[in-house]
Design a protein around this motif. Structure first.
Motif: not given
Length: 206
Positions: A97-104
């Protein structure tokens, strides 16, 4: 057995679809955020997505093994390891979340497949089941060490999380060995490594 099945179903839903909460402090707490370049952030988020998927799979393995464990002590050891893996899930998700990503997108698949593998390993007997834990954790530690080398050099927050996870995974493997883990045949170890490679390469992108 019915109680175990209900508990396993509840845990599977919480693991894959719920918001996991850590019982221990976040390893990156107090470390300044230094990741600014978009490419570095995407890469670090993808690595943590892989780790998050691995923790989903680990939860499923432990739940599947615990479901059919023959000895209460073996079941208790597996469930304790699963609780610590929940911390890892929460840490990975927070960092993503901190890196503005998402889970698989394939987390339900990772869970279902790993649960079945864990159950089959458990049915082979407690010593084989513990041997499966020991080998899994050995490979996970190797995988995490590889991620430490692949991270952007300035990403101290992600590095702190992975280092803490690696320490925990090594402890889980040592515990399995101390409690009677049987060594696995070389062909089984090779198949485990090949399967993990497919998952990690897929989860990096999906």
């Amino acid at each position: 057995m019915i109680d175990r099945l209900i508990a396993s179903l509840d845990q599977s839903l919480r693991t894959v679809f719920g918001k996991n909460v850590s019982a221990r402090p976040y390893p990156a707490k107090g470390i300044p955020e230094t990741m600014e370049r978009p490419a570095d952030r995407r890469h670090a988020a993808a690595l943590m997505r892989v780790n998050h998927s691995g923790e989903i799979a680990a939860q499923a393995l432990y739940q599947g093994q615990a479901l059919v464990a023959g000895q209460a002590a073996t079941q208790a050891s597996l469930m304790q390891a699963a609780r610590e893996e929940t911390d890892h899930l929460a840490w990975c998700a927070q960092r993503i979340d901190e890196l503005d990503g998402r889970t698989s997108l394939l987390d339900p698949l990772w869970y279902a497949g790993s649960f079945m593998i864990g159950a089959f390993a458990g049915l082979a007997g407690d010593r084989i089941s513990l041997g499966f834990v020991a080998e899994t954790e050995r490979q996970v530690v190797e995988h995490l060490e590889g991620h430490l080398h692949r991270l952007p050099p300035n990403d101290a927050r992600t590095r702190a999380i992975i280092t803490r996870m690696s320490i925990d995974e090594e402890h889980h493997g040592d515990t399995a060995l101390r409690t009677g883990a049987a060594p696995l045949p070389g062909v089984v170890r090779a198949m485990m490594k090949y399967s993990a490679r497919i998952m990690t390469r897929t989860a990096y992108w999906l």
